[in-house]
Design a protein around this motif. Structure first.
Motif, PDB file in Angstrom:
ATOM      1  N   LEU A  64       0.837  -1.203   0.000  1.00  0.00           N
ATOM      2  CA  LEU A  64       0.000   0.000   0.000  1.00  0.00           C
ATOM      3  C   LEU A  64       0.872   1.252   0.000  1.00  0.00           C
ATOM      4  CD1 LEU A  64      -2.752  -1.096   2.546  1.00  0.00           C
ATOM      5  CD2 LEU A  64      -3.116  -0.637   0.109  1.00  0.00           C
ATOM      6  N   ARG A  65       1.951   1.233   0.751  1.00  0.00           N
ATOM      7  CA  ARG A  65       2.868   2.381   0.758  1.00  0.00           C
ATOM      8  C   ARG A  65       3.436   2.621  -0.640  1.00  0.00           C
ATOM      9  NH1 ARG A  65       5.889   0.014   5.635  1.00  0.00           N
ATOM     10  NH2 ARG A  65       4.871   0.926   7.471  1.00  0.00           N
ATOM     11  N   GLU A  66       3.854   1.550  -1.293  1.00  0.00           N
ATOM     12  CA  GLU A  66       4.447   1.674  -2.627  1.00  0.00           C
ATOM     13  C   GLU A  66       3.479   2.326  -3.604  1.00  0.00           C
ATOM     14  OE1 GLU A  66       5.575  -2.173  -3.939  1.00  0.00           O
ATOM     15  OE2 GLU A  66       7.136  -2.455  -2.415  1.00  0.00           O
ATOM     16  N   ARG A  67       2.194   2.063  -3.424  1.00  0.00           N
ATOM     17  CA  ARG A  67       1.188   2.535  -4.369  1.00  0.00           C
ATOM     18  C   ARG A  67       0.471   3.805  -3.902  1.00  0.00           C
ATOM     19  NH1 ARG A  67       2.624  -2.141  -5.283  1.00  0.00           N
ATOM     20  NH2 ARG A  67       2.206  -3.386  -7.151  1.00  0.00           N
ATOM     21  N   GLY A  68       0.882   4.341  -2.764  1.00  0.00           N
ATOM     22  CA  GLY A  68       0.141   5.496  -2.241  1.00  0.00           C
ATOM     23  C   GLY A  68      -1.319   5.152  -2.054  1.00  0.00           C
ATOM     24  N   GLY A  69      -1.567   3.981  -1.483  1.00  0.00           N
ATOM     25  CA  GLY A  69      -2.907   3.420  -1.442  1.00  0.00           C
ATOM     26  C   GLY A  69      -3.782   3.943  -0.320  1.00  0.00           C
ATOM     27  N   ALA A  70      -4.878   3.236  -0.098  1.00  0.00           N
ATOM     28  CA  ALA A  70      -5.878   3.668   0.875  1.00  0.00           C
ATOM     29  C   ALA A  70      -6.369   2.486   1.694  1.00  0.00           C
ATOM     30  CB  ALA A  70      -7.062   4.329   0.169  1.00  0.00           C
ATOM     31  N   ILE A  71      -6.706   2.779   2.950  1.00  0.00           N
ATOM     32  CA  ILE A  71      -7.269   1.788   3.865  1.00  0.00           C
ATOM     33  C   ILE A  71      -8.619   2.304   4.344  1.00  0.00           C
ATOM     34  CG2 ILE A  71      -7.011   0.651   6.105  1.00  0.00           C
ATOM     35  CD1 ILE A  71      -3.946   0.942   5.709  1.00  0.00           C
ATOM     36  N   VAL A  72      -9.628   1.467   4.247  1.00  0.00           N
ATOM     37  CA  VAL A  72     -10.972   1.778   4.747  1.00  0.00           C
ATOM     38  C   VAL A  72     -11.287   0.821   5.884  1.00  0.00           C
ATOM     39  CG1 VAL A  72     -13.431   1.810   4.221  1.00  0.00           C
ATOM     40  CG2 VAL A  72     -11.790   2.650   2.523  1.00  0.00           C
ATOM     41  N   ASN A  73     -11.482   1.349   7.069  1.00  0.00           N
ATOM     42  CA  ASN A  73     -11.920   0.549   8.208  1.00  0.00           C
ATOM     43  C   ASN A  73     -13.376   0.888   8.498  1.00  0.00           C
ATOM     44  OD1 ASN A  73      -9.394  -0.719   8.690  1.00  0.00           O
ATOM     45  ND2 ASN A  73      -8.663   1.097   9.773  1.00  0.00           N
ATOM     46  N   ILE A  74     -14.250  -0.077   8.294  1.00  0.00           N
ATOM     47  CA  ILE A  74     -15.678   0.159   8.492  1.00  0.00           C
ATOM     48  C   ILE A  74     -15.979   0.266   9.986  1.00  0.00           C
ATOM     49  CG2 ILE A  74     -18.000  -0.745   8.157  1.00  0.00           C
ATOM     50  CD1 ILE A  74     -16.670   0.222   5.581  1.00  0.00           C
TER      51      ILE A  74
END
Length: 227
Positions: free
Chosen positions: A122-132
């Protein structure tokens, strides 16, 4: 579109989000504890890889990330899987501690463990985390001490993660009351037909993914597009 991991995708909100992203040609790795139910729910969807298992199992968490890595690596992780606990929900003074441990294991430890596996890519891709999450994380409802305090814990973990990972987007997302099996379990014997279906919040979720606001607490109702 990229690769996403969505947990708890055999029904309810998780399945609705899976369908919404699949329609946009995301490649998805999804899970659920009931292998047959998960397979049946996703059988008609292209680009979806179902990996049955329990998010509380470390080996299963690792398998989800390995599967996503084989597809190129996840740029989005949606921690949706969770359990309510007893139904009807007991007061904290009467809450069985062994059950409370299970609620925390699934709703807190499991998502954090999955984040630990997924975060390097996720860091490599500048990603996102969604915690419901839930309004029960921020409001004191009698009987919601187990589930609500677990959601409060994942909200605080999300805040800390957002501070520690400034190159990621971390959103703790309250979808509102929905007509799901878990919500029915929370109100046994009551008519919840007035609650909206899970698919009704998918457009707001997709708007969140597209707009990529700063990390923080998100109410999907605030992102809803007026009719």
């Amino acid at each position: 579109m990229g690769v996403a991991i969505i947990t708890g995708a055999s029904r309810g909100l998780g399945l609705a989000l899976t369908r919404g992203l699949a329609e946009l040609n995301w490649r998805l790795v999804v899970d659920g504890r009931d292998e047959a139910a998960l397979a049946a729910a996703t059988a008609d969807l292209d680009g979806v890889t179902a990996v049955a298992g329990d998010i509380a199992d470390p080996a299963h968490r690792a398998a989800l990330v390995r599967t996503a890595n084989a597809l190129g690596g996840a740029s989005l992780l949606v921690n949706n899987a969770g359990i309510l606990g007893p139904s009807p929900q007991p007061r904290l003074a009467d809450y069985p501690l062994d059950v409370l441990r299970e609620v925390y294991e699934v709703n807190v430890i499991g998502p954090i463990g999955l984040i630990q596996w997924a975060v390097p890519v996720l860091r490599e891709r500048g990603g996102a985390i969604v915690n419901i999450t839930s309004d029960a994380a921020v409001e004191a409802y009698p009987g919601w001490g187990g589930y609500g305090s677990a959601k409060a814990a994942i909200e605080q973990a999300s805040r800390v993660l957002a501070a520690e990972e400034p190159d990621l987007r971390v959103w703790w997302v309250d979808p509102g009351d929905l007509r799901t099996r878990m919500h029915q379990e929370a109100f046994p014997g009551e008519d919840i037909s007035d609650r909206p279906e899970p698919h009704t919040v998918v457009p707001a979720f997709l708007r969140l993914i597209r707009s990529r606001p700063e990390s923080g607490r998100i109410r999907l109702a605030d992102l809803a597009v007026p009719a």
